[in-house]
Design a protein around this motif. Sequence first.
Motif, mmCIF file in Angstrom:
data_model
loop_
_atom_site.group_PDB
_atom_site.id
_atom_site.type_symbol
_atom_site.label_atom_id
_atom_site.label_comp_id
_atom_site.label_asym_id
_atom_site.label_seq_id
_atom_site.Cartn_x
_atom_site.Cartn_y
_atom_site.Cartn_z
ATOM 1 N N SER A 104 2.914 -12.039 1.094
ATOM 2 C CA SER A 104 1.805 -11.714 1.978
ATOM 3 C C SER A 104 0.859 -12.894 2.165
ATOM 4 C CB SER A 104 1.020 -10.530 1.404
ATOM 5 O OG SER A 104 -0.184 -10.356 2.108
ATOM 6 N N SER A 105 0.761 -13.396 3.405
ATOM 7 C CA SER A 105 -0.236 -14.421 3.709
ATOM 8 C C SER A 105 -1.640 -13.863 3.562
ATOM 9 C CB SER A 105 -0.032 -14.937 5.137
ATOM 10 O OG SER A 105 1.223 -15.563 5.275
ATOM 11 N N SER A 106 -1.786 -12.581 3.880
ATOM 12 C CA SER A 106 -3.099 -11.931 3.766
ATOM 13 C C SER A 106 -3.585 -11.939 2.326
ATOM 14 C CB SER A 106 -3.013 -10.485 4.254
ATOM 15 O OG SER A 106 -2.470 -10.425 5.544
ATOM 16 N N HIS A 107 -2.714 -11.530 1.416
ATOM 17 C CA HIS A 107 -3.109 -11.469 0.014
ATOM 18 C C HIS A 107 -3.212 -12.863 -0.601
ATOM 19 C CE1 HIS A 107 -1.346 -7.203 0.263
ATOM 20 N NE2 HIS A 107 -2.638 -7.200 0.548
ATOM 21 N N ALA A 108 -2.461 -13.814 -0.054
ATOM 22 C CA ALA A 108 -2.617 -15.199 -0.503
ATOM 23 C C ALA A 108 -4.023 -15.703 -0.189
ATOM 24 C CB ALA A 108 -1.570 -16.093 0.156
ATOM 25 N N LEU A 109 -4.519 -15.334 0.989
ATOM 26 C CA LEU A 109 -5.868 -15.761 1.372
ATOM 27 C C LEU A 109 -6.928 -15.080 0.514
ATOM 28 C CD1 LEU A 109 -7.683 -17.387 3.206
ATOM 29 C CD2 LEU A 109 -7.564 -15.540 4.886
ATOM 30 N N VAL A 110 -6.775 -13.779 0.292
ATOM 31 C CA VAL A 110 -7.732 -13.061 -0.558
ATOM 32 C C VAL A 110 -7.679 -13.611 -1.982
ATOM 33 C CG1 VAL A 110 -8.316 -10.827 -1.571
ATOM 34 C CG2 VAL A 110 -7.683 -10.970 0.839
ATOM 35 N N MET A 137 -2.975 -2.536 -0.500
ATOM 36 C CA MET A 137 -1.801 -3.320 -0.883
ATOM 37 C C MET A 137 -0.749 -2.435 -1.546
ATOM 38 S SD MET A 137 -1.564 -6.623 -3.448
ATOM 39 C CE MET A 137 -1.968 -5.678 -4.920
ATOM 40 N N VAL A 138 -1.206 -1.484 -2.355
ATOM 41 C CA VAL A 138 -0.285 -0.577 -3.040
ATOM 42 C C VAL A 138 0.169 0.553 -2.117
ATOM 43 C CG1 VAL A 138 -0.062 1.055 -4.953
ATOM 44 C CG2 VAL A 138 -1.270 -1.111 -5.294
ATOM 45 N N ALA A 139 -0.761 1.076 -1.342
ATOM 46 C CA ALA A 139 -0.464 2.267 -0.536
ATOM 47 C C ALA A 139 0.385 1.956 0.693
ATOM 48 C CB ALA A 139 -1.763 2.938 -0.103
ATOM 49 N N THR A 277 4.199 -8.248 5.973
ATOM 50 C CA THR A 277 5.430 -8.474 5.212
ATOM 51 C C THR A 277 5.748 -7.284 4.321
ATOM 52 O OG1 THR A 277 4.908 -10.836 5.168
ATOM 53 C CG2 THR A 277 6.591 -10.060 3.627
ATOM 54 N N HIS A 278 4.755 -6.804 3.591
ATOM 55 C CA HIS A 278 4.973 -5.670 2.694
ATOM 56 C C HIS A 278 5.431 -4.439 3.466
ATOM 57 C CE1 HIS A 278 2.174 -7.192 -0.788
ATOM 58 N NE2 HIS A 278 3.021 -8.105 -0.363
ATOM 59 N N VAL A 279 4.774 -4.186 4.586
ATOM 60 C CA VAL A 279 5.039 -2.956 5.326
ATOM 61 C C VAL A 279 6.427 -2.976 5.968
ATOM 62 C CG1 VAL A 279 4.283 -1.497 7.231
ATOM 63 C CG2 VAL A 279 2.590 -2.523 5.730
ATOM 64 N N GLY A 307 7.457 -11.195 -5.942
ATOM 65 C CA GLY A 307 6.636 -12.082 -5.118
ATOM 66 C C GLY A 307 5.341 -11.420 -4.706
ATOM 67 N N TRP A 308 5.408 -10.119 -4.394
ATOM 68 C CA TRP A 308 4.193 -9.390 -4.045
ATOM 69 C C TRP A 308 3.200 -9.401 -5.198
ATOM 70 C CZ3 TRP A 308 6.441 -4.233 -1.662
ATOM 71 C CH2 TRP A 308 7.143 -4.541 -0.483
ATOM 72 N N VAL A 309 3.699 -9.132 -6.390
ATOM 73 C CA VAL A 309 2.825 -9.063 -7.560
ATOM 74 C C VAL A 309 2.230 -10.431 -7.882
ATOM 75 C CG1 VAL A 309 2.760 -8.598 -10.036
ATOM 76 C CG2 VAL A 309 4.032 -7.071 -8.525
ATOM 77 N N LEU A 310 3.023 -11.472 -7.697
ATOM 78 C CA LEU A 310 2.583 -12.824 -8.069
ATOM 79 C C LEU A 310 1.628 -13.450 -7.057
ATOM 80 C CD1 LEU A 310 5.948 -14.342 -9.386
ATOM 81 C CD2 LEU A 310 3.924 -13.751 -10.743
#
Length: 329
Positions: A104-110, A137-139, A277-279, A307-310
């Motif tokens: 996730s680019s979104s979560h990388a930024l956060v 992110m989880v839901a 990406t996750h969705v 990768g999502w978790v990391l």
Amino acid sequence: MLTTGLVLVVVLALAFDFTNGFHDAANAIASAVSTRALGLRGALALAAVMNLIGALLGTGVAVTIASGVIDTPVGEDALHVVTAALVGAITWNLITWYFGLPSSSSHALVGGLVGAALASATSVHWAGVLEKVVVPMVASPVVGLLLGYAVMTAIRWAFRNTNPHRAGHLMRRAQVFSAASLALGHGLQDAQKSMGVIVLALVVTGHQQDYRVPLWVVVACALALAAGTYSGGLRIMRTLGRRIFHLTPPHGFAAELSASSVLYLTAFAFAAPISTTHVITSAVMGVGATTRRSAVRWSVAGDIAKGWVLTLPCSAAAAAAAHVVVSLL
């Protein structure tokens, strides 16, 4: 000095937007290309145009990024935080792109914002991160998986008496529209992340007092995302289009329709920055599971989940290291 730093942040934000585009191009078109509903260049062009349009449709997620993750004290130190956050996010995007790992680019930024803030002793809005980032992110992947399963089940029932060849032909045509819908949702969600960072930089440098998104920021981020999308992301496309589950046109249509629905809902109803990406990845798993559970390569899905978790901690660590370097310069 602040003006120079602000220009650097804008350049880095647009560079992040570009890497977001080529990193996430596979999200919108992998299934359409793998099912041959679209050719590669035509699919990339469609995705780029729809990303551009989607990026112009809203700014709610941008405001969440700008105001809901970290404090925004005015000053050069705060600008260092924003710069380091972008460096960390771009670094993680490039690493995961190189290894063909959908992240996730979104979560990388956060994660970058949180890591740089912690390194600088800037306050983090943990309640906002939990509500607007961690919970969605989880839901969202769970919703994507279940919706993908439900939509594919409905399609199988609706076409149960239709000639398979004719059904495949109809679904291949329909997939052009579902791919466009997903690309629109990606533009709506992901371009706003960079808009939010630029607005954050404008606030901490005193160039504006509120969190509205100027038109030039919207247009610049939309163009950067579209350009990055058109440049493609073939490594990740192979993972989404082939390695998780061998998609057919009905599967691709169901996955894209499910994923785009989740993107629109979270952007317009909750202004939450979720991961395209996750969705789409979870939606592919959901539609694949309707065939039989063993049809999905769950080991590949497990690697993607790692990768999502990391993403959050690794991008945070990269941003924290970048903040040390930026502060010394």
